[in-house]
Design a protein around this motif. Structure first.
Motif, PDB file in Angstrom:
ATOM      1  N   LYS A 153       0.824  -1.220   0.000  1.00 48.49           N
ATOM      2  CA  LYS A 153       0.000   0.000   0.000  1.00 48.49           C
ATOM      3  C   LYS A 153       0.851   1.260   0.000  1.00 48.49           C
ATOM      4  O   LYS A 153       0.476   2.278  -0.580  1.00 48.49           O
ATOM      5  CB  LYS A 153      -0.924  -0.005   1.224  1.00 48.49           C
ATOM      6  CG  LYS A 153      -1.909   1.165   1.291  1.00 48.49           C
ATOM      7  CD  LYS A 153      -2.834   1.022   2.472  1.00 48.49           C
ATOM      8  CE  LYS A 153      -3.788   2.198   2.562  1.00 48.49           C
ATOM      9  NZ  LYS A 153      -4.769   2.243   1.456  1.00 48.49           N
ATOM     10  N   THR A 157       2.584   2.006  -5.056  1.00 52.27           N
ATOM     11  CA  THR A 157       1.332   2.719  -5.350  1.00 52.27           C
ATOM     12  C   THR A 157       1.037   2.834  -6.845  1.00 52.27           C
ATOM     13  O   THR A 157      -0.078   3.197  -7.218  1.00 52.27           O
ATOM     14  CB  THR A 157       1.381   4.136  -4.740  1.00 52.27           C
ATOM     15  OG1 THR A 157       2.555   4.815  -5.234  1.00 52.27           O
ATOM     16  CG2 THR A 157       1.455   4.070  -3.227  1.00 52.27           C
ATOM     17  N   ASP A 160      -2.227  -1.421  -9.714  1.00 48.84           N
ATOM     18  CA  ASP A 160      -3.572  -1.705  -9.212  1.00 48.84           C
ATOM     19  C   ASP A 160      -3.576  -2.925  -8.304  1.00 48.84           C
ATOM     20  O   ASP A 160      -4.281  -2.967  -7.291  1.00 48.84           O
ATOM     21  CB  ASP A 160      -4.537  -1.957 -10.388  1.00 48.84           C
ATOM     22  CG  ASP A 160      -4.651  -0.766 -11.310  1.00 48.84           C
ATOM     23  OD1 ASP A 160      -4.846   0.352 -10.807  1.00 48.84           O
ATOM     24  OD2 ASP A 160      -4.535  -0.952 -12.538  1.00 48.84           O
ATOM     25  N   SER A 172      -2.828  -8.323  -3.372  1.00 44.36           N
ATOM     26  CA  SER A 172      -3.368  -7.220  -2.580  1.00 44.36           C
ATOM     27  C   SER A 172      -3.808  -6.109  -3.525  1.00 44.36           C
ATOM     28  O   SER A 172      -3.237  -5.920  -4.598  1.00 44.36           O
ATOM     29  CB  SER A 172      -2.348  -6.709  -1.559  1.00 44.36           C
ATOM     30  OG  SER A 172      -1.338  -5.934  -2.159  1.00 44.36           O
ATOM     31  N   ASP A 174      -6.249  -2.122  -3.504  1.00 46.91           N
ATOM     32  CA  ASP A 174      -7.037  -1.106  -2.803  1.00 46.91           C
ATOM     33  C   ASP A 174      -8.466  -1.107  -3.330  1.00 46.91           C
ATOM     34  O   ASP A 174      -8.689  -0.995  -4.535  1.00 46.91           O
ATOM     35  CB  ASP A 174      -6.422   0.293  -2.991  1.00 46.91           C
ATOM     36  CG  ASP A 174      -5.561   0.703  -1.812  1.00 46.91           C
ATOM     37  OD1 ASP A 174      -5.385  -0.118  -0.894  1.00 46.91           O
ATOM     38  OD2 ASP A 174      -5.071   1.849  -1.800  1.00 46.91           O
ATOM     39  N   ARG A 177     -10.375   2.691  -1.024  1.00 44.59           N
ATOM     40  CA  ARG A 177      -9.343   3.246  -0.153  1.00 44.59           C
ATOM     41  C   ARG A 177      -8.955   2.333   1.009  1.00 44.59           C
ATOM     42  O   ARG A 177      -8.235   2.750   1.920  1.00 44.59           O
ATOM     43  CB  ARG A 177      -9.759   4.618   0.383  1.00 44.59           C
ATOM     44  CG  ARG A 177      -9.943   5.668  -0.708  1.00 44.59           C
ATOM     45  CD  ARG A 177     -10.256   7.023  -0.125  1.00 44.59           C
ATOM     46  NE  ARG A 177     -10.466   8.013  -1.183  1.00 44.59           N
ATOM     47  CZ  ARG A 177     -10.772   9.289  -0.952  1.00 44.59           C
ATOM     48  NH1 ARG A 177     -10.898   9.723   0.292  1.00 44.59           N
ATOM     49  NH2 ARG A 177     -10.931  10.121  -1.962  1.00 44.59           N
ATOM     50  N   GLN A 178      -9.420   1.109   0.977  1.00 46.27           N
ATOM     51  CA  GLN A 178      -8.996   0.134   1.975  1.00 46.27           C
ATOM     52  C   GLN A 178      -8.213  -0.964   1.286  1.00 46.27           C
ATOM     53  O   GLN A 178      -8.597  -1.453   0.229  1.00 46.27           O
ATOM     54  CB  GLN A 178     -10.198  -0.482   2.696  1.00 46.27           C
ATOM     55  CG  GLN A 178     -10.720   0.341   3.845  1.00 46.27           C
ATOM     56  CD  GLN A 178     -11.569  -0.511   4.788  1.00 46.27           C
ATOM     57  OE1 GLN A 178     -12.238  -1.444   4.365  1.00 46.27           O
ATOM     58  NE2 GLN A 178     -11.537  -0.189   6.068  1.00 46.27           N
ATOM     59  N   ARG A 179      -7.097  -1.352   1.899  1.00 45.42           N
ATOM     60  CA  ARG A 179      -6.304  -2.431   1.322  1.00 45.42           C
ATOM     61  C   ARG A 179      -6.962  -3.756   1.631  1.00 45.42           C
ATOM     62  O   ARG A 179      -7.308  -4.054   2.779  1.00 45.42           O
ATOM     63  CB  ARG A 179      -4.878  -2.422   1.885  1.00 45.42           C
ATOM     64  CG  ARG A 179      -3.882  -3.181   0.986  1.00 45.42           C
ATOM     65  CD  ARG A 179      -3.608  -2.395  -0.259  1.00 45.42           C
ATOM     66  NE  ARG A 179      -2.726  -3.097  -1.198  1.00 45.42           N
ATOM     67  CZ  ARG A 179      -2.352  -2.569  -2.348  1.00 45.42           C
ATOM     68  NH1 ARG A 179      -2.758  -1.351  -2.692  1.00 45.42           N
ATOM     69  NH2 ARG A 179      -1.563  -3.228  -3.172  1.00 45.42           N
ATOM     70  N   LYS A 180      -7.159  -4.547   0.605  1.00 49.57           N
ATOM     71  CA  LYS A 180      -7.676  -5.901   0.752  1.00 49.57           C
ATOM     72  C   LYS A 180      -6.651  -6.867   0.191  1.00 49.57           C
ATOM     73  O   LYS A 180      -5.952  -6.546  -0.787  1.00 49.57           O
ATOM     74  CB  LYS A 180      -9.005  -6.072   0.001  1.00 49.57           C
ATOM     75  CG  LYS A 180     -10.117  -5.149   0.483  1.00 49.57           C
ATOM     76  CD  LYS A 180     -10.601  -5.536   1.863  1.00 49.57           C
ATOM     77  CE  LYS A 180     -11.797  -4.690   2.290  1.00 49.57           C
ATOM     78  NZ  LYS A 180     -12.278  -5.059   3.646  1.00 49.57           N
ATOM     79  N   SER A 343      -8.088  -4.577   7.703  1.00 50.49           N
ATOM     80  CA  SER A 343      -8.869  -4.739   6.468  1.00 50.49           C
ATOM     81  C   SER A 343      -8.383  -5.922   5.650  1.00 50.49           C
ATOM     82  O   SER A 343      -9.102  -6.451   4.806  1.00 50.49           O
ATOM     83  CB  SER A 343      -8.793  -3.459   5.624  1.00 50.49           C
ATOM     84  OG  SER A 343      -7.468  -3.210   5.172  1.00 50.49           O
TER      85      SER A 343
END
Length: 359
Positions: A153, A157, A160, A172, A174, A177-180, A343
């Protein structure tokens, strides 16, 4: 550290595929635009046959033997780091961030265990150590994995999706706006397991798989296993591999090349399904040993179509990204900043995980 925003750290990573210990000497600088990194020196140290055997059978040991191995492996890591620093004349190392090697990972039962005693490592090489990154997250109700997305994250950056093609393939991304992030399927763990059946450490470039034929029944058996995982996305580990996957890979009626071909095809299909679940064009950063498997990459291209750009960066990032990120997670831990995201892991809260030794 030169200042509170500049660090020189050694990251250590030993993955599930048991193809050696990755060591990366990294520099991190915090600027007004965010964190910048550079891999200054890096190498992979192969395990001896004896150490490969000791680590691969560690889960069968009784308590006293496992503790002894934990300490011995910590000493080994310390000796390797000491040799690495002397060879490259590294006079400036703020600390070592060591992942250790996972022996047990059972978050549903409330524990995860990586060997490589940080105190033994510190005593052997004299450099402070951050270790045991996963346990706190598990104590807080998380899976304790994956941890690398916290670094993705911040450091990667421009992409994707960050895809790690290691023993286990995971990604991984975003989302709002949350990292999954989650584990997708087994990759090098299965490929290396099959390669060892013909006395090879791995299938270089996927050449054996490429000359094999697809076995439809084997592909269907793997698909059946992964079908449920696509819904819940649990953290994968050795235990699941041995319980569910090995019996498929051990079908000696199927030639090894065909098993390699089919397992590669299965992995590519599962990875593409995971990436395509986001229903948009994406660029995917591909790292880990599997990024050198040209047949696997070809299969990703074939199944991914025009909507997915698979990007393989320079060799150092491909090989040492996980060691780099664990070095960075160590920086965040030393700064008492979040290095494990709820998250991603499903924990109740974000954490700054890791045990500090010698600070």
């Amino acid at each position: 550290m030169d200042s509170k925003n500049n660090y020189k750290v050694i990251g250590l990573m030993s993955g599930t595929s048991l193809d050696g210990l990755d060591i990366a000497y990294c520099q991190f600088s915090k600027t007004t635009k965010g964190w910048k990194y550079d891999i200054l020196q890096a190498t992979t140290v192969d395990y001896s046959a004896a150490w490969t055997q000791r680590i691969s059978t560690a889960h069968t040991l009784v308590g006293e033997e496992l503790i002894a191995l934990h300490v011995s492996y910590g000493k080994l890591l310390g000796k390797i780091c000491k040799d690495f620093m002397q060879r490259h004349k590294l006079s400036k190392v703020d600390f070592i961030a060591s992942h250790g090697h996972t022996i047990f990972h059972q978050p549903a039962k409330g524990f995860t265990y990586q060997i490589g005693d940080g105190n033994a490592l510190y005593a052997e090489c004299g450099v402070p150590v951050v270790c045991d990154f996963r346990a706190l997250d598990v104590m807080r109700g998380g899976q304790g994995a994956p941890l690398v997305p916290a670094g993705d994250k911040v450091l990667f950056t421009d992409y994707d999706v960050c895809l790690n093609l290691g023993g286990i393939a995971n990604l991984s991304i975003d989302i709002r706006r949350q990292r999954k992030a989650y584990d997708i399927c087994f990759a090098n763990m299965g490929l290396n397991y099959l390669a060892r059946k013909v006395n090879k450490k791995f299938d270089a470039g996927g050449l054996m798989a490429e000359r094999g034929n697809l076995n439809v029944k084997m592909l269907q058996a793997l698909d059946k296993i992964y079908e449920d995982l696509r819904l819940i996305r649990p953290s994968l580990g050795r235990e699941f591999f041995e319980e569910k996957i090995v019996k498929i890979l051990d079908d000696e009626r199927i030639p090894v090349d065909d098993r390699l071909r089919t397992f590669t095809e299965s992995s590519a299909i599962e990875i593409v399904k995971a990436v395509k679940a986001y229903h948009r064009k994406v660029n995917v950063l591909c790292t880990g040993g599997g990024a050198f498997n040209t047949f696997l990459i070809a299969k990703l291209l074939e199944h991914g179509g025009d909507d997915i750009a698979w990007i393989v960066p320079d060799e150092n990032v491909v090989k040492y990204k996980e060691a780099l990120v664990f070095a960075f997670l160590g920086v965040l831990r030393a700064r008492r900043e979040v290095n494990c995201l709820k998250s991603v892991t499903g924990a109740l809260v974000d954490s700054s995980g890791g045990v500090l030794v010698g600070f």
